[in-house]
Design a protein around this motif. Structure first.
Motif, PDB file in Angstrom:
ATOM      1  N   UNK A 250       0.668  -1.077   0.032  1.00  0.00           N
ATOM      2  CA  UNK A 250       0.003   0.126   0.078  1.00  0.00           C
ATOM      3  C   UNK A 250       0.943   1.224  -0.021  1.00  0.00           C
ATOM      4  N   UNK A 251       0.390   2.185  -0.784  1.00  0.00           N
ATOM      5  CA  UNK A 251       1.273   3.563  -0.861  1.00  0.00           C
ATOM      6  C   UNK A 251       0.625   4.433   0.327  1.00  0.00           C
ATOM      7  N   UNK A 252       1.269   4.623   1.375  1.00  0.00           N
ATOM      8  CA  UNK A 252       0.652   5.307   2.549  1.00  0.00           C
ATOM      9  C   UNK A 252       1.533   6.497   2.934  1.00  0.00           C
ATOM     10  N   UNK A 253       1.123   7.594   3.293  1.00  0.00           N
ATOM     11  CA  UNK A 253       1.901   8.905   3.751  1.00  0.00           C
ATOM     12  C   UNK A 253       1.088   8.887   5.077  1.00  0.00           C
ATOM     13  N   UNK A 254       1.949   9.019   6.107  1.00  0.00           N
ATOM     14  CA  UNK A 254       1.262   9.637   7.451  1.00  0.00           C
ATOM     15  C   UNK A 254       1.262  11.094   7.481  1.00  0.00           C
ATOM     16  N   UNK A 255      -0.103  11.769   7.847  1.00  0.00           N
ATOM     17  CA  UNK A 255      -0.205  13.031   8.153  1.00  0.00           C
ATOM     18  C   UNK A 255      -0.565  13.340   9.416  1.00  0.00           C
ATOM     19  N   UNK A 256      -1.000  14.659   9.571  1.00  0.00           N
ATOM     20  CA  UNK A 256      -1.106  15.144  10.852  1.00  0.00           C
ATOM     21  C   UNK A 256      -2.647  15.452  11.266  1.00  0.00           C
ATOM     22  N   UNK A 257      -3.749  15.141  10.424  1.00  0.00           N
ATOM     23  CA  UNK A 257      -4.863  15.289  10.699  1.00  0.00           C
ATOM     24  C   UNK A 257      -5.860  14.141  11.292  1.00  0.00           C
ATOM     25  N   UNK A 258      -7.191  14.481  11.167  1.00  0.00           N
ATOM     26  CA  UNK A 258      -8.298  13.637  11.800  1.00  0.00           C
ATOM     27  C   UNK A 258      -9.146  12.657  11.033  1.00  0.00           C
ATOM     28  N   UNK A 259      -9.087  12.724   9.613  1.00  0.00           N
ATOM     29  CA  UNK A 259     -10.108  11.933   8.863  1.00  0.00           C
ATOM     30  C   UNK A 259      -8.990  11.077   8.030  1.00  0.00           C
ATOM     31  N   UNK A 260      -9.095   9.835   8.264  1.00  0.00           N
ATOM     32  CA  UNK A 260      -8.368   8.788   7.354  1.00  0.00           C
ATOM     33  C   UNK A 260      -9.036   8.944   5.927  1.00  0.00           C
ATOM     34  N   UNK A 261      -8.235   8.314   5.102  1.00  0.00           N
ATOM     35  CA  UNK A 261      -8.926   8.345   3.684  1.00  0.00           C
ATOM     36  C   UNK A 261      -8.300   6.938   3.063  1.00  0.00           C
ATOM     37  N   UNK A 262      -9.011   6.221   2.261  1.00  0.00           N
ATOM     38  CA  UNK A 262      -8.575   5.042   1.461  1.00  0.00           C
ATOM     39  C   UNK A 262      -9.109   5.429   0.035  1.00  0.00           C
ATOM     40  N   UNK A 263      -8.132   5.549  -0.909  1.00  0.00           N
ATOM     41  CA  UNK A 263      -8.557   5.990  -1.975  1.00  0.00           C
ATOM     42  C   UNK A 263      -7.731   5.139  -3.286  1.00  0.00           C
TER      43      UNK A 263
ATOM     44  N   UNK B 138     -12.498  19.054   7.830  1.00  0.00           N
ATOM     45  CA  UNK B 138     -11.504  18.094   8.439  1.00  0.00           C
ATOM     46  C   UNK B 138     -10.188  18.411   7.949  1.00  0.00           C
ATOM     47  N   UNK B 139      -9.426  17.466   8.702  1.00  0.00           N
ATOM     48  CA  UNK B 139      -7.866  17.449   8.141  1.00  0.00           C
ATOM     49  C   UNK B 139      -7.546  16.117   7.661  1.00  0.00           C
ATOM     50  N   UNK B 140      -6.753  16.124   6.569  1.00  0.00           N
ATOM     51  CA  UNK B 140      -6.620  14.477   6.402  1.00  0.00           C
ATOM     52  C   UNK B 140      -5.342  13.886   7.196  1.00  0.00           C
ATOM     53  N   UNK B 141      -5.731  12.759   7.892  1.00  0.00           N
ATOM     54  CA  UNK B 141      -4.693  11.870   8.432  1.00  0.00           C
ATOM     55  C   UNK B 141      -3.737  11.208   7.873  1.00  0.00           C
ATOM     56  N   UNK B 142      -3.977  11.119   6.385  1.00  0.00           N
ATOM     57  CA  UNK B 142      -3.046  10.187   5.531  1.00  0.00           C
ATOM     58  C   UNK B 142      -3.293  10.303   4.262  1.00  0.00           C
ATOM     59  N   UNK B 143      -2.323   9.817   3.469  1.00  0.00           N
ATOM     60  CA  UNK B 143      -2.490   9.834   2.061  1.00  0.00           C
ATOM     61  C   UNK B 143      -2.427   8.167   2.017  1.00  0.00           C
ATOM     62  N   UNK B 144      -3.264   7.556   1.233  1.00  0.00           N
ATOM     63  CA  UNK B 144      -3.497   6.167   1.193  1.00  0.00           C
ATOM     64  C   UNK B 144      -3.759   5.543  -0.320  1.00  0.00           C
ATOM     65  N   UNK B 145      -3.251   5.374  -1.073  1.00  0.00           N
ATOM     66  CA  UNK B 145      -3.534   4.742  -2.648  1.00  0.00           C
ATOM     67  C   UNK B 145      -3.589   3.047  -2.307  1.00  0.00           C
ATOM     68  N   UNK B 146      -4.717   2.390  -2.453  1.00  0.00           N
ATOM     69  CA  UNK B 146      -4.794   1.160  -2.186  1.00  0.00           C
ATOM     70  C   UNK B 146      -4.782   0.495  -3.571  1.00  0.00           C
ATOM     71  N   UNK B 147      -4.583   1.037  -4.721  1.00  0.00           N
ATOM     72  CA  UNK B 147      -4.158   0.543  -5.822  1.00  0.00           C
ATOM     73  C   UNK B 147      -5.338  -0.072  -6.547  1.00  0.00           C
TER      74      UNK B 147
END
Lengths: 431, 291
Positions: free
Chosen positions: A292-305, A323-332
Motif C-alpha cells: 500500500x502506498x501510505x503517507x502519514x499526516x497530522x489530521x483527523x480524517x483517514x482516507x482510503x482511495x 476536516x484535516x486528512x490523517x493520511x494519504x493512502x492509495x490502495x491501488x
C-alpha cells in the motif's frame, strides 16, 4: 516507494536567483528514492574511485575507540571527527558532528552522541535517534596551501530530462545562503546522455572552481569518477558538501548525501540491503510491506482511495469539509477484502483518526466487489473499527454497491457522488 | 476530429501475451478499438486474441501497418520497448508501465528526441477517443462522445472528471493521461496544444498535481495563444505537506512555486477557470459552455 527528506528544498525559497536556476532545482526532488547514511554513500563513491574522507562506523563508545585506533593505523590520522549517522542534514548545527583530539575524547563524545535525539532543521521537532556514528579521519591538516571547500551535487534536471552537475566555490556552508546571497557563484553543467560527461566539461568545472596545477588534475578525476558513480549506481541525488581541497592538493568528499532510485534497486541488490528502516515511519514501512502506498499526516480524517491523483483530490475535499486528512493512502487497482482490511488496520493505528472516508472510482475494479470487501473487512475486524466510516463508490456497478452497503445492516455511511461524500464527512465531524 | 487516436489508428500491443497485456487488449478490443496485433519477442507467428503476434515492432509495422503502440512491458524492459517502437516508425507510443528507472527514461528521452514519434506516459492510464478507440486501461463506459477534451496526470481523477462531465449531459473528444513520472514524453502544454488545435474540442479540462512546472507552463502558453477555448483547471494536493511524495513520483512540493495554491494562482492569472474542489469540475465545464 516514496522517500522523504527534501534536502535541497531551501533553494526554491530563493526568489531572486535566475529563473533557469529555480526551474532546475524545483524539479529535482520529485523522484522515488531511497536515502542512505553518509557512511553508506561514501562506500558507494569509494567503490567507483571517488576519493573520500575515510572512516569506520561504530555502534557504541567502546567500539568507537577500537575503530579510532584502527583508523589511525590505516590513515595516520592524529585527530578524529565523530559524525552522527541519521537521515537528515544540518547535523553539525545540532551537535552531531564533533572533533576528538584524543582517544579519551573519542570515547566520551561517542558516548554522548550515540543514543541522543539529534535535532536539526531537517528532523521532526523531537529529533531523530542516533544509532551509530562514523569515526572519520581528520582531513584539515596543515600543509603547503590552505584547505579549500567547494559544493557539488549531481541530479536530474527534470525540465530537460538530463542529468546535471551543480557546483559552487562556496562549500561547507548552507547552500541556501549561497543561493540567496551570491547566486552567481553557483554553476551548472548539463550532461548529454548519448556521450556522458566529456573531459572538457570536467576541466571547465575545475577552472570555474579556481583550481590549477595538481589540484586541477585531481578535480577533473574527482568529477569524472563522481559522475560515473552517479550513473552506475542509479542514483537520483548526490550532494557532496563540502568537497575539500586539502593542504597537499588532494580532492575528496568530506560528506555524502546519496539517494538511490527505488525503481532501479532491482539492478543493485547490494544497495537494497542498505535500507535502514529505523529512519522511516513505522506505519509507512508496514504499509509498504503490504503493497500500500501510505503517507502519514497530522489530521483527523483517514482516507482510503484508489489512484494517487484521486487520493490527493480526496484529501483536498476533506479539508474543504472542515476536516484535516490523517493520511494519504492509495490502495491501488485491486481493492479486495484483504487489502481493504489491511488498509483499515493501518489507518486505525493513528489515534487521531476520527472518521474514515473510502473513495473508490471503480473502473476495471467493480464497485460491488469493493463494497463486499468493505463489509467483509468490517465483519472481520468487529470492534476494532470504532470510528464512523463513509464509503463513496462510483463507476462500474456503483448502484449495486450502494445497495449492498445500505442493506448490510452495518454502520457504514454510503454515498455515490463526490460532493455527497464531502457533506457526509462534514456531518460526521459536526457530531 | 479528436487527437492522437481514432477509429483508423492501427494499434499494436507490446507485451501482448502477458497477463496485463492480454487483459487490457481484450478490454480494448471489446470496446471496438482497432487492435491489429501485438508483439512478444519469441512468440512471433502465433495468434493471440484472434490477432497476429510478431517478434518485433518493425515486423508489425511492415505486415500490419501499425502506427500506434500501447506498452504493457515490465519496468526493466519498458525503455527498450519504447525505443524499439520509435525506431520502427510507430507514430504514437503510449506507455502504461509504472516504475521505469529514471536513468532508463533519460536515455529514452534523448533517443526519441530526433525521431518522428510522440510518447505518452509512462506511468499513465493511456488515451481514449470515445466511440472510436480506447488505447489505455480506463473504464470505457465512463467516457461518452462529446466536445470536452481532458488532460490529466492521474488515472482515477480523469475518470472522475469524465464522469462529472458526462453527468452534465456533455461528452469527451479525447482524454489524455500524460502520466505522473519525473520524465514523461508529452507535457501538459503539448497535450493542451493538441486539443486547442482540434476543431471538435470546445472546452479543455486540465487536471494537475502539486510539483513541477508543467501546469504553469501550459497556462502561460494558453494565454500567449490567446485563450482560444475555455480551460477548466484543477490542481490536486492542496493539503499535501512539503517534502513528501504523494504516490506519483512527481507529486511533491519542493518550494513555494509548485504548491497547489501557487499553481492555481498562476492558472487563474492566465485566464483559466480554476475550481477549488474536485467535485465541481463538471459543474464548471457546464457553466463555461453556457449549458
Amino acid at each position: 516507494m516514496y522517500v522523504f527528506i527534501v534536502n535541497l528544498q531551501f533553494f526554491i525559497k530563493v526568489k531572486f536567483i535566475p529563473k533557469w536556476f529555480v526551474i532546475f532545482v524545483v524539479l529535482i526532488y520529485k523522484l522515488h528514492k531511497m536515502n542512505l547514511h553518509e557512511y553508506q554513500g561514501k562506500e558507494i563513491l569509494n567503490s567507483f574511485g571517488v576519493r573520500i574522507q575515510r572512516g569506520i562506523v561504530a555502534h557504541n563508545h567502546k567500539e568507537a575507540v577500537d575503530v579510532a585506533k584502527q583508523l589511525a593505523t590505516e590513515t595516520g590520522t592524529g585527530w578524529w571527527v565523530i559524525k552522527a549517522q541519521i537521515h537528515a542534514g544540518g547535523r553539525g548545527k545540532g551537535g552531531g558532528v564533533k572533533l576528538a583530539k584524543s582517544l579519551a575524547e573519542v570515547e566520551s563524545i561517542s558516548q554522548d552522541i550515540i543514543g541522543m535525539m539529534l535535532k536539526t532543521p531537517q528532523t521532526p521537532a523531537e529529533g531523530k535517534k542516533v544509532n551509530q556514528v562514523l569515526i572519520a579521519e581528520d582531513v584539515y591538516y596543515p600543509g603547503d596551501s590552505e584547505p579549500e571547500e567547494y559544493y557539488m551535487s549531481v541530479l536530474l534536471n527534470r525540465e530537460s530530462g538530463r542529468n546535471m552537475i551543480m557546483y559552487s566555490t562556496e562549500g561547507g556552508m548552507d547552500i541556501e545562503t549561497v543561493a540567496e546571497e551570491t547566486p552567481h557563484l553557483i554553476f551548472t553543467e548539463e550532461i548529454d546522455p548519448a556521450v556522458g560527461l566529456l573531459p572538457f566539461q570536467a576541466r571547465k568545472i575545475a577552472f570555474n572552481l579556481g583550481l590549477s596545477g595538481a589540484a586541477l588534475k585531481e578535480m577533473v578525476k574527482f568529477v569524472s569518477s563522481l559522475y560515473t558513480a552517479y550513473v552506475k549506481s542509479d542514483s537520483s541525488l548526490f550532494e557532496i558538501n563540502p568537497v575539500l581541497k586539502t593542504s597537499d592538493d588532494k580532492i575528496l568528499a568530506v560528506d555524502a548525501k546519496v539517494s538511490l532510485d527505488d525503481n532501479a534497486l532491482y539492478r543493485h541488490k547490494d544497495y537494497a540491503e542498505m535500507r535502514d528502516l529505523r529512519e522511516e515511519n513505522a506505519i509507512e514501512v508496514e504499509a509498504r510491506a503490504a503493497g500500500l502506498n501510505y503517507v502519514d499526516l497530522d489530521g483527523n480524517v483517514g482516507c482510503m482511495v484508489n489512484g494517487a491523483g484521486l487520493a490527493m483530490g480526496t484529501m483536498d475535499l476533506i479539508k474543504q469539509a472542515g476536516g484535516e486528512p490523517a493520511n494519504f493512502l492509495d490502495v491501488g487497482g485491486t481493492a479486495d477484502a484483504k487489502r481493504v482490511e489491511t488498509a483499515f488496520r493501518i489507518i486505525l493505528k493513528d489515534p487521531n483518526v476520527k472518521a474514515i472516508l473510502v473513495n473508490i472510482f471503480g473502473g476495471i475494479v467493480r464497485c460491488d466487489r469493493v463494497a463486499q470487501g468493505v463489509v467483509d473487512a468490517y465483519t472481520n475486524m468487529g470492534d476494532a473499527i470504532n470510528v464512523p466510516i463513509i464509503v463513496r463508490l462510483q463507476g462500474t456497478n456503483a448502484k449495486e454497491a450502494k445497495e449492498l452497503i445500505d442493506n448490510s445492516g452495518m454502520e457504514i455511511i454510503s454515498a455515490t457522488e463526490f460532493k455527497e461524500a464531502a457533506d457526509k464527512v462534514q456531518e460526521v465531524l459536526a457530531k | 476530429m479528436s487527437v492522437l487516436v481514432n477509429k483508423d489508428s492501427k494499434i499494436i500491443v507490446q507485451g501482448f501475451t502477458g497477463s496485463e497485456g492480454t487483459f487490457h487488449a481484450t478490454q480494448m478490443i471489446e470496446y471496438g478499438t482497432n487492435v491489429v496485433g501485438g508483439v512478444t519477442p519469441g512468440k512471433g507467428g502465433q495468434k493471440h486474441l484472434d490477432r497476429p503476434v510478431f517478434n518485433t515492432v518493425a515486423e508489425a509495422v511492415e505486415k500490419a501497418k501499425a502506427d500506434t503502440s500501447i506498452i504493457f512491458v515490465p519496468p526493466a524492459f519498458a525503455a527498450d520497448a519504447i525505443m524499439e517502437a520509435a525506431e520502427a516508425g510507430i507514430k504514437v507510443i503510449i506507455c502504461i508501465t509504472e516504475g521505469i528507472p529514471v536513468a532508463d527514461m533519460v536515455k529514452v528521452k534523448s533517443y526519441i528526441s530526433d525521431r518522428d514519434c510522440r510518447l505518452i506516459g509512462p506511468n499513465c492510464p493511456g488515451v481514449i477517443t470515445p466511440g472510436e478507440a480506447k488505447v489505455g486501461i480506463m473504464p470505457g463506459f465512463v467516457f461518452k462522445k462529446g466536445k470536452v477534451g481532458i488532460i490529466s496526470k492521474s488515472g482515477t481523477l480523469t475518470y472522475e472528471a469524465a464522469d462529472q462531465v458526462v453527468k452534465q449531459g456533455l461528452g469527451i473528444t479525447t482524454a489524455i493521461g500524460i502520466g505522473g513520472d519525473p520524465i514523461i514524453g508529452t507535457t501538459t502544454k503539448e497535450a493542451v496544444e493538441l486539443l486547442m488545435n482540434d476543431d471538435e474540442t470546445e472546452c479543455i479540462v486540465m487536471i494537475g498535481e502539486i510539483g513541477g512546472q508543467l501546469e504553469a507552463d501550459a497556462a502561460r502558453w494558453i494565454k500567449a495563444d490567446g485563450n482560444r477555448k475555455p480551460v477548466v483547471g484543477f490542481i490536486a494536493g492542496q493539503t499535501a505537506p512539503k517534502g513528501r511524495t504523494m504516490g506519483h513520483a512527481g507529486a511533491i512540493v519542493g518550494g513555494s512555486d509548485d504548491t497547489a495554491q501557487a499553481k492555481m494562482k498562476i492558472l487563474a492569472e492566465n485566464g483559466i477557470h480554476v475550481v477549488d474542489s474536485p467535485a465541481e469540475i463538471g459543474l464548471k465545464v457546464a457553466e463555461v459552455l453556457g449549458k
